[in-house]
Design an enzyme around this catalytic site. Structure first.
Site, mmCIF file in Angstrom:
data_model
loop_
_atom_site.group_PDB
_atom_site.id
_atom_site.type_symbol
_atom_site.label_atom_id
_atom_site.label_comp_id
_atom_site.label_asym_id
_atom_site.label_seq_id
_atom_site.Cartn_x
_atom_site.Cartn_y
_atom_site.Cartn_z
ATOM 1 N N LYS A 35 44.808 40.086 37.121
ATOM 2 C CA LYS A 35 43.324 39.256 37.292
ATOM 3 C C LYS A 35 42.454 40.456 36.791
ATOM 4 C CE LYS A 35 42.346 39.195 42.002
ATOM 5 N NZ LYS A 35 41.920 38.533 43.125
ATOM 6 N N ARG A 133 38.370 29.873 51.849
ATOM 7 C CA ARG A 133 38.114 29.746 50.542
ATOM 8 C C ARG A 133 38.662 28.622 49.938
ATOM 9 N NH1 ARG A 133 39.285 35.410 47.724
ATOM 10 N NH2 ARG A 133 41.337 34.761 47.714
ATOM 11 N N TYR A 263 15.856 61.193 32.892
ATOM 12 C CA TYR A 263 14.805 60.274 33.172
ATOM 13 C C TYR A 263 14.222 60.346 34.405
ATOM 14 C CZ TYR A 263 16.754 57.072 29.388
ATOM 15 O OH TYR A 263 16.920 56.643 28.164
ATOM 16 N N MET A 311 22.491 54.742 29.967
ATOM 17 C CA MET A 311 23.196 53.737 29.371
ATOM 18 C C MET A 311 24.411 54.259 28.521
ATOM 19 S SD MET A 311 22.314 50.365 26.994
ATOM 20 C CE MET A 311 21.119 49.784 28.179
#
Length: 382
Positions: A35, A133, A263, A311
């Site tokens: 998954k 669940r 930054y 990024m």
């Protein structure tokens, strides 16, 4: 020169499968959990590796993943563990994809779709034994009787999911599951394959106490410890991380002492430094928290990530790396002689779990398989 390379080790997959088989015994069926894009490793290439090495069942989270496996020509039994939209039921049934049934209404919808198609829906019944669940109530034998009597519904498996590995939790949940299994077996006239253990239970050695026909290894197949108990893995050294990630130095600069870098001017060297810019960042799945905490390997030396992770870039201090040059390899995750940078290290720096780190790795980067020596061909799958 690749900006970013992600590689899967076939040898590590083989080692991890062998380790799981030693823990659960050779007769236990493995259902490999792939998954979330195979935990960030690439759904199709990783699934192909599992099937190539004898894994006969796969499990995914959603219908889209099952369809991708079928489109790639992977035809072993696939079980969808989670929610399936009504519109996807016909396609899944036609493809022979198994579905987890955890509600009577869901079972009825599957039965109607299967009857309309004139072919059976193959299912695994999930019981909620304590995780709270998904799952049927193990004590509701009336609902179970109605489900097992539905037309065109073939029950192939019975399953539950443990909430932990503490003995008292396991014993309590197994007792509830046993009640459900006995009831289902009586109603069906046969006992479907039972599966309870995922990676935490396998790593904790619970198969000795809960031997059943099938197990669902997930994170162990990728060579990592269970998300909420990674400390289990040092006792199982056979498990080897499958994924490595590398980039290259794109630019080098001499930074005078006292010059802010990045930054927010979040790092200022106390002495003259050589700073390398690497063209990867949090858009590629690197945790932003690695800034000022993480390490990478350059020239076999562990060097710090300095300033904030951007990024599409990060800066590393390569002052201690002799003859560092533009184009040099930067190991973000992986092994080099005497050194290892692992996903767990990223997770610890970011205050999260290893599975979250993995599933955030950018899926757009192709996963290249480093195959075993019997083949020199490199398999590339987007």
């Amino acid at each position: 020169m690749n900006r970013l390379s992600v590689e899967l080790s076939e040898a590590a997959v083989v080692s991890n499968l062998a380790a799981v088989r030693r823990l659960v015994g050779p007769d236990t069926v493995l259902m490999g959990v792939v998954k979330a894009d195979a935990y960030g490793h690439g759904l199709v290439p990783f699934s192909r590796l599992l099937v190539r090495h004898g894994v006969g069942h796969l499990a995914v989270a959603h219908a889209e993943e099952a369809f991708r496996l079928r489109e790639a020509g992977i035809d072993v039994p696939v079980l969808v563990l989670g929610h399936v939209a009504a519109a996807d039921l016909p396609g899944l049934i036609r493809s022979g994809v198994r579905q987890t049934v955890y509600a009577e209404s869901q079972a009825r919808a599957l039965s109607r779709a299967a009857t309309a198609l004139g072919r059976p829906a193959r299912v695994h019944l999930e019981f909620d034994t304590g995780l709270c669940r998904y799952g049927l109530d193990p004590a509701d034998t009336d609902a179970l009787a109605r489900i097992t009597a539905l037309d065109d519904l073939v029950v192939e498996g019975l399953c539950t999911h443990l909430s932990g590995t503490a003995p008292e939790l396991v014993d309590e949940q197994l007792a509830r599951f046993d009640v459900a299994c006995r009831a289902a077996t009586a109603l069906l006239g046969r006992r479907p394959a039972r599966h309870v253990l995922a990676s935490p239970g396998i790593a904790a050695g619970l198969h000795r106490r809960t031997a059943m026909e099938m197990v669902r290894p997930g994170i162990l197949l990728y060579g990592l410890g269970p998300s909420h108990s990674p400390a289990l893995l040092p006792d199982l050294p056979e498990f080897r991380p499958v994924l490595s990630m590398t980039s290259r130095i794109e630019q080098l600069r001499q930074v005078p002492a006292g010059t802010p870098v990045g930054y927010g001017a979040s790092w200022t060297p106390a002495r003259p430094a050589v700073v390398a810019t690497v063209p990867v960042g949090f858009a590629d799945g690197l945790p932003k928290a690695l800034g000022g905490r993480g390490r990478v390997l350059v020239g076999g030396v562990r060097v710090p990530v300095v300033g904030q992770v951007g990024m599409g870039h990060l800066n590393v201090d390569v002052t201690r790396v002799p003859r560092a040059a533009t184009g040099d390899e930067v190991v973000l995750l992986g092994d080099r002689p005497g050194q290892r940078l692992g996903v767990q290290e990223w997770a610890d720096a970011a205050g999260t779990i290893n599975t979250e780190v993995l599933v955030r790795l950018a899926p757009a980067t192709p996963r290249t398989v480093r195959q075993l020596p019997y083949s020199t061909e490199q398999e590339r799958c987007a």
